[in-house]
Write a protein that holds these residues in place. Structure first.
Motif, PDB file in Angstrom:
ATOM      1  N   VAL A  14      42.583  44.464  45.216  1.00 52.86           N
ATOM      2  CA  VAL A  14      42.668  44.732  43.779  1.00 52.86           C
ATOM      3  C   VAL A  14      43.414  46.045  43.579  1.00 52.86           C
ATOM      4  CG1 VAL A  14      41.381  45.052  41.639  1.00 52.86           C
ATOM      5  CG2 VAL A  14      40.457  43.568  43.432  1.00 52.86           C
ATOM      6  N   LYS A  15      44.507  45.962  42.818  1.00 52.94           N
ATOM      7  CA  LYS A  15      45.331  47.145  42.558  1.00 52.94           C
ATOM      8  C   LYS A  15      45.121  47.606  41.123  1.00 52.94           C
ATOM      9  CE  LYS A  15      48.116  47.504  46.131  1.00 52.94           C
ATOM     10  NZ  LYS A  15      47.896  48.578  47.095  1.00 52.94           N
ATOM     11  N   LYS A  16      45.604  48.818  40.876  1.00 50.35           N
ATOM     12  CA  LYS A  16      45.559  49.322  39.495  1.00 50.35           C
ATOM     13  C   LYS A  16      46.444  48.448  38.601  1.00 50.35           C
ATOM     14  CE  LYS A  16      46.615  53.562  40.403  1.00 50.35           C
ATOM     15  NZ  LYS A  16      46.964  54.941  40.495  1.00 50.35           N
ATOM     16  N   GLY A  17      46.170  48.450  37.300  1.00 48.26           N
ATOM     17  CA  GLY A  17      47.015  47.710  36.358  1.00 48.26           C
ATOM     18  C   GLY A  17      46.747  46.216  36.375  1.00 48.26           C
ATOM     19  N   ASN A  18      45.520  45.823  36.743  1.00 45.48           N
ATOM     20  CA  ASN A  18      45.133  44.405  36.739  1.00 45.48           C
ATOM     21  C   ASN A  18      45.974  43.539  37.664  1.00 45.48           C
ATOM     22  OD1 ASN A  18      42.999  44.647  34.987  1.00 45.48           O
ATOM     23  ND2 ASN A  18      44.258  44.333  33.158  1.00 45.48           N
ATOM     24  N   VAL A  19      46.407  44.099  38.772  1.00 43.16           N
ATOM     25  CA  VAL A  19      47.187  43.319  39.738  1.00 43.16           C
ATOM     26  C   VAL A  19      46.318  43.007  40.952  1.00 43.16           C
ATOM     27  CG1 VAL A  19      49.167  43.351  41.306  1.00 43.16           C
ATOM     28  CG2 VAL A  19      49.412  44.238  38.985  1.00 43.16           C
ATOM     29  N   LEU A  20      46.292  41.736  41.307  1.00 50.38           N
ATOM     30  CA  LEU A  20      45.599  41.294  42.512  1.00 50.38           C
ATOM     31  C   LEU A  20      46.668  41.002  43.558  1.00 50.38           C
ATOM     32  CD1 LEU A  20      43.045  40.317  43.983  1.00 50.38           C
ATOM     33  CD2 LEU A  20      43.367  38.100  42.860  1.00 50.38           C
ATOM     34  N   LYS A  21      46.585  41.721  44.687  1.00 45.36           N
ATOM     35  CA  LYS A  21      47.590  41.532  45.727  1.00 45.36           C
ATOM     36  C   LYS A  21      47.100  40.476  46.708  1.00 45.36           C
ATOM     37  CE  LYS A  21      51.021  44.448  47.497  1.00 45.36           C
ATOM     38  NZ  LYS A  21      51.588  44.955  48.530  1.00 45.36           N
ATOM     39  N   VAL A  22      47.882  39.439  46.888  1.00 40.66           N
ATOM     40  CA  VAL A  22      47.488  38.355  47.796  1.00 40.66           C
ATOM     41  C   VAL A  22      48.654  38.056  48.740  1.00 40.66           C
ATOM     42  CG1 VAL A  22      45.771  37.284  46.270  1.00 40.66           C
ATOM     43  CG2 VAL A  22      48.188  36.702  46.018  1.00 40.66           C
ATOM     44  N   ALA A 176      41.278  28.996  41.321  1.00 44.41           N
ATOM     45  CA  ALA A 176      40.325  30.121  41.321  1.00 44.41           C
ATOM     46  C   ALA A 176      40.538  30.875  40.016  1.00 44.41           C
ATOM     47  CB  ALA A 176      40.574  31.044  42.513  1.00 44.41           C
ATOM     48  N   ILE A 177      39.439  31.198  39.351  1.00 42.39           N
ATOM     49  CA  ILE A 177      39.542  31.998  38.121  1.00 42.39           C
ATOM     50  C   ILE A 177      38.787  33.298  38.347  1.00 42.39           C
ATOM     51  CG2 ILE A 177      39.113  32.109  35.630  1.00 42.39           C
ATOM     52  CD1 ILE A 177      39.217  29.086  35.519  1.00 42.39           C
ATOM     53  N   VAL A 178      39.529  34.399  38.298  1.00 35.35           N
ATOM     54  CA  VAL A 178      38.924  35.719  38.455  1.00 35.35           C
ATOM     55  C   VAL A 178      38.591  36.235  37.054  1.00 35.35           C
ATOM     56  CG1 VAL A 178      39.284  38.088  39.259  1.00 35.35           C
ATOM     57  CG2 VAL A 178      40.287  36.183  40.532  1.00 35.35           C
ATOM     58  N   ASP A 179      37.311  36.413  36.777  1.00 35.01           N
ATOM     59  CA  ASP A 179      36.915  36.857  35.432  1.00 35.01           C
ATOM     60  C   ASP A 179      36.855  38.369  35.315  1.00 35.01           C
ATOM     61  OD1 ASP A 179      36.880  34.842  33.637  1.00 35.01           O
ATOM     62  OD2 ASP A 179      34.847  34.181  34.126  1.00 35.01           O
ATOM     63  N   ALA A 180      36.692  39.049  36.446  1.00 36.38           N
ATOM     64  CA  ALA A 180      36.680  40.514  36.408  1.00 36.38           C
ATOM     65  C   ALA A 180      37.081  41.023  37.777  1.00 36.38           C
ATOM     66  CB  ALA A 180      35.277  41.014  36.047  1.00 36.38           C
ATOM     67  N   MET A 181      37.760  42.175  37.793  1.00 40.93           N
ATOM     68  CA  MET A 181      38.060  42.821  39.073  1.00 40.93           C
ATOM     69  C   MET A 181      38.158  44.324  38.858  1.00 40.93           C
ATOM     70  SD  MET A 181      41.859  41.313  39.756  1.00 40.93           S
ATOM     71  CE  MET A 181      43.305  42.175  39.121  1.00 40.93           C
ATOM     72  N   ASP A 182      37.729  45.046  39.867  1.00 39.56           N
ATOM     73  CA  ASP A 182      37.619  46.499  39.746  1.00 39.56           C
ATOM     74  C   ASP A 182      38.446  47.159  40.848  1.00 39.56           C
ATOM     75  OD1 ASP A 182      36.771  49.164  39.925  1.00 39.56           O
ATOM     76  OD2 ASP A 182      34.813  48.663  39.057  1.00 39.56           O
ATOM     77  N   LEU A 188      35.150  41.661  42.849  1.00 44.38           N
ATOM     78  CA  LEU A 188      35.769  40.534  42.127  1.00 44.38           C
ATOM     79  C   LEU A 188      34.671  39.604  41.620  1.00 44.38           C
ATOM     80  CD1 LEU A 188      38.289  39.742  44.933  1.00 44.38           C
ATOM     81  CD2 LEU A 188      39.043  40.044  42.589  1.00 44.38           C
ATOM     82  N   THR A 189      34.817  39.090  40.402  1.00 50.22           N
ATOM     83  CA  THR A 189      33.873  38.113  39.881  1.00 50.22           C
ATOM     84  C   THR A 189      34.624  36.832  39.555  1.00 50.22           C
ATOM     85  OG1 THR A 189      32.747  39.941  38.805  1.00 50.22           O
ATOM     86  CG2 THR A 189      32.071  37.736  38.119  1.00 50.22           C
ATOM     87  N   PHE A 190      34.162  35.714  40.110  1.00 52.59           N
ATOM     88  CA  PHE A 190      34.815  34.425  39.867  1.00 52.59           C
ATOM     89  C   PHE A 190      34.064  33.626  38.813  1.00 52.59           C
ATOM     90  CE2 PHE A 190      36.217  35.546  44.143  1.00 52.59           C
ATOM     91  CZ  PHE A 190      37.567  35.286  44.066  1.00 52.59           C
ATOM     92  N   ARG A 191      34.791  32.828  38.037  1.00 53.06           N
ATOM     93  CA  ARG A 191      34.186  31.913  37.063  1.00 53.06           C
ATOM     94  C   ARG A 191      33.883  30.579  37.755  1.00 53.06           C
ATOM     95  NH1 ARG A 191      37.786  30.568  31.941  1.00 53.06           N
ATOM     96  NH2 ARG A 191      37.865  32.839  31.944  1.00 53.06           N
ATOM     97  N   HIS A 192      32.731  30.007  37.479  1.00 51.82           N
ATOM     98  CA  HIS A 192      32.419  28.692  38.077  1.00 51.82           C
ATOM     99  C   HIS A 192      32.046  27.677  37.032  1.00 51.82           C
ATOM    100  CE1 HIS A 192      31.878  31.090  41.903  1.00 51.82           C
ATOM    101  NE2 HIS A 192      32.853  30.240  42.136  1.00 51.82           N
TER     102      HIS A 192
END
Ligand code: 5GP
Length: 192
Positions: A14-22, A176-182, A188-192
């Motif tokens: 999890v990067k700054k600026g709401n970016v998820l690095k994969v 995969a739905i990420v509902d929150a990340m810090d 990381l919080t996933f939606r189910h």
């Protein structure tokens, strides 16, 4: 999709600026076993749709779209990022605001490769504000083809793209739905 969530938890950053690095498994180094499982899942989810073509956008949609296309047994077309100067009457064009690069660019698809006979599944790696997917939907509409649905690997549910597409009645399947990340804790919080 459990396997994708597991990859994101174990290898995503999890990067700054709401970016998820994969980039270790999805959009730089590519884990083809994972891609096959993702393709199988989209095939299951869209089993009843008469899909005859997959449309994606360069660059990071291409790998997952190709593996999915093998399972659907259909061709893949990717929208190219172009300089406006190269746009002529032979292409469908749309403008896309890039989430990661913070700029607007033109995307084009040759008129040769989309027609009113086509039934399209759109595939992309991420859904954030929905600009990339909306650009592709504009192009599909201009071509007269039918949109069957949108398959996304990772939807960031806290950004508005997914909500807006569902409100428009688009059949959207995000694996995969990420509902929150810090970015501080990496949580990381996933939606189910
Ligand atoms: P949107 O157009 O929905 O705002 O953003 C989707 C596009 O931006 C995707 O094609 C993807 O390449 C890129 N993108 C958006 N968010 C992320 C992210 O958190 N991580 C990565 N790696 N790419 C992203």
């Amino acid at each position: 999709m459990e396997l994708l969530e597991q990859y994101i938890r174990e290898k995503g950053v999890v990067k700054k600026g709401n970016v998820l690095k994969v980039d270790s498994f999805l959009n730089h180094q590519m884990d083809v076993h994972l891609f096959s499982e993702m393709g199988r899942e989209w095939k299951r989810l869209f089993a009843d749709a008469p899909i005859n073509k997959i449309l994606t956008i360069e660059a990071s949609g291409i790998g997952i779209a190709c593996i999915a296309a093998q399972l659907f047994e259909v061709p893949v077309v990717f929208a190219k990022k172009a300089q406006s100067i190269n746009i002529d009457g032979e292409v469908y064009a749309s403008k896309v605001q890039s989430f990661t690069h913070k700029r607007v660019y033109d995307v084009i698809v040759s008129k040769k490769f989309l027609s009113p006979d086509d039934h399209i599944l759109v595939i992309d790696d991420f859904l954030a504000n929905g600009c990339a997917v909306n650009g592709l939907l504009d192009i599909i509409e201009a071509s007269g083809a039918t949109l069957e649905g949108v398959g996304i690997a990772v939807e960031k549910g806290f950004q508005e793209g997914g909500k807006l597409l569902r409100e428009r009645g688009v059949r959207l399947e995000s694996l995969a739905i990420v509902d929150a990340m810090d970015a501080k804790t990496g949580e990381l919080t996933f939606r189910h």
